[in-house]
Design a protein around this motif. Sequence first.
Motif, PDB file in Angstrom:
ATOM      1  N   LYS A 194       0.815  -1.207   0.000  1.00 13.99           N
ATOM      2  CA  LYS A 194       0.000   0.000   0.000  1.00 13.99           C
ATOM      3  C   LYS A 194       0.853   1.263   0.000  1.00 13.99           C
ATOM      4  N   LYS A 222       3.597  -0.150   4.556  1.00 13.55           N
ATOM      5  CA  LYS A 222       2.231  -0.574   4.821  1.00 13.55           C
ATOM      6  C   LYS A 222       1.764  -1.565   3.757  1.00 13.55           C
ATOM      7  N   GLN A 251      -1.681  -3.906   2.331  1.00 10.94           N
ATOM      8  CA  GLN A 251      -3.141  -4.023   2.335  1.00 10.94           C
ATOM      9  C   GLN A 251      -3.508  -5.476   2.054  1.00 10.94           C
ATOM     10  N   SER A 291      -6.751  -7.959   1.235  1.00  7.26           N
ATOM     11  CA  SER A 291      -8.161  -8.065   0.872  1.00  7.26           C
ATOM     12  C   SER A 291      -8.525  -9.546   0.818  1.00  7.26           C
ATOM     13  N   LYS A 320     -11.502  -5.601   3.351  1.00  4.24           N
ATOM     14  CA  LYS A 320     -10.160  -5.066   3.139  1.00  4.24           C
ATOM     15  C   LYS A 320      -9.655  -4.436   4.421  1.00  4.24           C
ATOM     16  N   ASP A 367      -5.586  -2.816   6.259  1.00  2.85           N
ATOM     17  CA  ASP A 367      -4.156  -2.652   6.088  1.00  2.85           C
ATOM     18  C   ASP A 367      -3.461  -2.628   7.444  1.00  2.85           C
TER      19      ASP A 367
END
Length: 155
Positions: A77, A87, A89, A91, A113, A115
């Motif tokens: 991310k 970072k 993410q 999903s 989703k 993060d």
Amino acid sequence: MKKKIFQIFIVLLITTSCGFKVYNQADLINFSAEEIRTTGDSRINYNLKNKLISSLKNDYKEKIILIIETKKNKTIKEKNIKNEITKYQISINANIKIESTDFNVEPFVVQEKGDYNVSSQHSQSINAEKKLIRQLSNNLGDKILEELLFRLNDI
């Protein structure tokens, strides 16, 4: 003075007798899961199965078989100026099919989703990822239950 009393009376009348009632999901369930088949990520499936089994343990004569296929996708991310990942993410997609002799329901997809930040220690990053996956799979289980209630009670 009369106008103020009248306004208070109207406000009380509107707010106290609106007819809104909070429903309990357990009261709406009129079916039980005979079997839950899962494919995909084992950690997510374990959490989903536990969530759904505890909610669908009622002994109704309408039985359904849930077939859940989960897919986890982990993407980057954010990166910092040094091109280090800061970072991620995650999903999670779940494809749900329902087999039943009592209900005819189309398959549906539920997605969650979230993060998490990368820590300086690898073990802390792994723990953050596991915690996020647990939270996302619990949220996914809630969404699946809501969708099942919506689709099966609508029939």
